[in-house]
Design a protein around this motif. Sequence first.
Motif, short mmCIF file in Angstrom:
data_model
loop_
_atom_site.label_atom_id
_atom_site.label_comp_id
_atom_site.label_asym_id
_atom_site.label_seq_id
_atom_site.Cartn_x
_atom_site.Cartn_y
_atom_site.Cartn_z
N ASP A 202 0.97 -1.26 0.05
CA ASP A 202 0.00 -0.01 -0.02
C ASP A 202 0.84 1.23 0.02
N ARG B 175 -4.05 -4.33 -2.44
CA ARG B 175 -5.00 -3.57 -1.89
C ARG B 175 -6.05 -3.16 -2.90
N TYR C 241 -0.96 -5.00 7.34
CA TYR C 241 -1.71 -4.23 8.25
C TYR C 241 -1.73 -4.64 9.78
N TYR D 167 -5.21 4.24 10.24
CA TYR D 167 -5.34 4.16 8.66
C TYR D 167 -6.42 3.08 8.09
N VAL D 168 -6.37 2.00 8.80
CA VAL D 168 -7.34 0.70 8.35
C VAL D 168 -8.80 1.13 8.62
N LEU E 88 0.11 4.00 2.78
CA LEU E 88 0.62 3.72 4.14
C LEU E 88 1.87 3.55 4.35
N ARG F 93 -8.48 -6.31 6.44
CA ARG F 93 -7.31 -6.79 6.64
C ARG F 93 -7.02 -8.06 6.32
N SER G 80 2.78 -2.84 5.35
CA SER G 80 1.92 -1.96 4.46
C SER G 80 1.11 -3.25 3.58
N ILE H 224 -1.35 2.54 11.72
CA ILE H 224 -1.94 1.73 10.96
C ILE H 224 -3.26 1.42 11.34
#
Length: 726
Positions: free
Chosen positions: A531, A616, A569, A601-602, A534, A609, A566, A598
């Motif tokens: 990602d 992604r 996650y 961000y998730v 990230l 995940r 990344s 993280i």
Amino acid sequence: MYKDIDLLERLQHFFGFDRFKGQQEAAIKNVLGGDNTFVLMPTGGGKSLIYQLPALIMEGTAIVISPLIALMKNQVDSIRGMNAEDNVAHFLNSSLSKAAIAQVKEDVLAGKTKLLYVAPESLTKEENIEFLKQIRISFYAIDEAHCISEWGHDFRPEYRRIKPIVEEIGKSPIVALTATATAKVQHDIQKNLGILDAQVFKASFNRENLYYEVRPKVKTVNQIIRFIKQNEGKSGIIYCLSRKKVEELAENLQVNGIKALAYHAGMDANTRSTNQDKFLMEEVDVIVATIAFGMGIDKPDVRFVIHYDIPKSLEGYYQETGRAGRDGGEGKCITFYAYKDIQKLEKFMHGKPVAEQEIGKQLLLDTVSYAETAICRRIILLHYFGEKYEQENCGNCDNCLNPKEQIEAQEEIVIALKAILEVNEKYKGDHIANILIGNKTAAIKSFKHYTLESFGTGADHDERFWNAVFRQSMVAGLINKDIENYGLLKVTPEGHAYLANPVSFMLVRNHDYEEEAESEGGAPSGGSSGDPQLFSMLKDLRKRIAKRHNLPPFVIFQDPSLSDMSIQYPINIEELQNIQGVGQGKARRYGKDFVELIKQYVEDNDIERPEDLVVRTVANKSKMKVFIIQSIDRKISFEDIAESKGIEVSEVISEVEAIVNSGTKLNIDYYINDVLDEDHQEEIFDYFREAKSDSVQEALDELGEDEYSEDDIRLMRVKFFSDMGN
């Protein structure tokens, strides 16, 4: 005593790795068994782990003898970064204050310190010898052991004193480690340390991830600036022969908006140390340094090493290029070569003892042979270290990716050898080239060499061609150059034999690189992250934490670890410990901020995940799309993607258009840069900025079908959508 220890469990616990590399495990068992050990592994092969892990396991303190203060600090920071306690590792050298030295000694005597790094100069001090007699020493590790040998490229007389001092302090097993040693140097090291009985662990010198390329010196500074701009944000080292050139080039790069600093032995220690720290802390991207000065850098993510000037020996070259890609990722090694640099190096030898000149002359000849060869560069390099490379094409050097044209030159070699003999071996290459071309220079007139039989026999070639003939005949051993006598050309016994019985001689035709220097094709790309957004955020966080701790960012976590984060996650410390290169100590020490970022961000991006690896936003896409995204992440050319799937390039572009249109950001710059120059890219990009529709045909009508192809427009439209829309 240590036989029943689960080494893998300890490796995971201390370093966060789940497997050993190459011969690491066998060498570590040898050290734990209390035997003398000799480790010969290339840079990036994981030498330091061979003494670090046993030191952390064994009772007592390991004494690590290392030649460079900067490297010691680096290693100590790195070990501390993986442990909860700072006093697990210390260094003892001239840079410490009296109070700091007292603290180090207190920690060592209290048994808290497992690794004590010392410079060979510090080891010889009486008070240090007396201090070391009081402690339990698990073993001695001698890093950069090639410094012992006068045949090594970095001889240090103080290394010769290690053996008697070790015997005075008290005998313990010895571990000698080096990244570069020919058979002669290896024997010298073992003999001098008294460890001829040592178990030898020799790894292959082949660094598969390193891309080797030699370019002629044509507009070199422009080429370097262009290369760095194409590799923006990546760490690199540039080596020059003179301090003056180091200063000039660093200034040149700065003026062009590149974050670069100079580094050479003539600078005051404070400036040099500050500049090195800025490079390690990623405040600057590029360090320009003298070849003669060992950088002592343990930075794993150096992405390119450029030699502005060719080094004096292949051993030096191997050591310096070996500083690239130590983490196993991308490492581009670009060397600029002009034969006049070799002549300069030959001049430096004048006045030195004859024996030294002979060694230097041989080393230079090996370097020329490497620079001018048309065969795989790995074959030449590994052969030098006594290793046979079985493949004919490594697929990762300029000669294998872009084979040079070879021409039959049997006739020309005969002409050249006859001309040298006709002037009684009393003239240099440039004079003989003028005879062959039929060029009536002042010297040729005064010696009446226009009356020779050889005069004009090579008029269908130019001087550059004949110089290449002389050099490649030298490499083949048919002629040699008498350095004692201003470089006069002499025919060897092999040359006389060739004249008596000429056979096929394939000469590498010199490229005219004026145009070719513009393209940077060939080098494979490094690893990628799952990602990109990230990954970028994690890098920024790492930089902030590194600044707070006053440590280089890679000590916190290396790029492969951030890359793995990344993809996976991880949102808690337990999950973080499953990430590549993250051990328990590291996760506890630095992990909190990373897992919090993280987790946020998730949540913000509503990400599902993965349990394993997922690309992604394309978890539900077809296998073809997943394959294409992963291939683009690895910067594989569209032609190669098409070939592996048995489709046309235009079909790959169609798939890429569909992926980008669905909202996924793809970076295809690496491919576009290969097919379109910057001006053309800008023109199409600007067109789409103002265009009323995204029609390819309308773009072609406006921009001209004779100037662009349909694929050019489609590729730039993908870039435009990806950059501007997603």
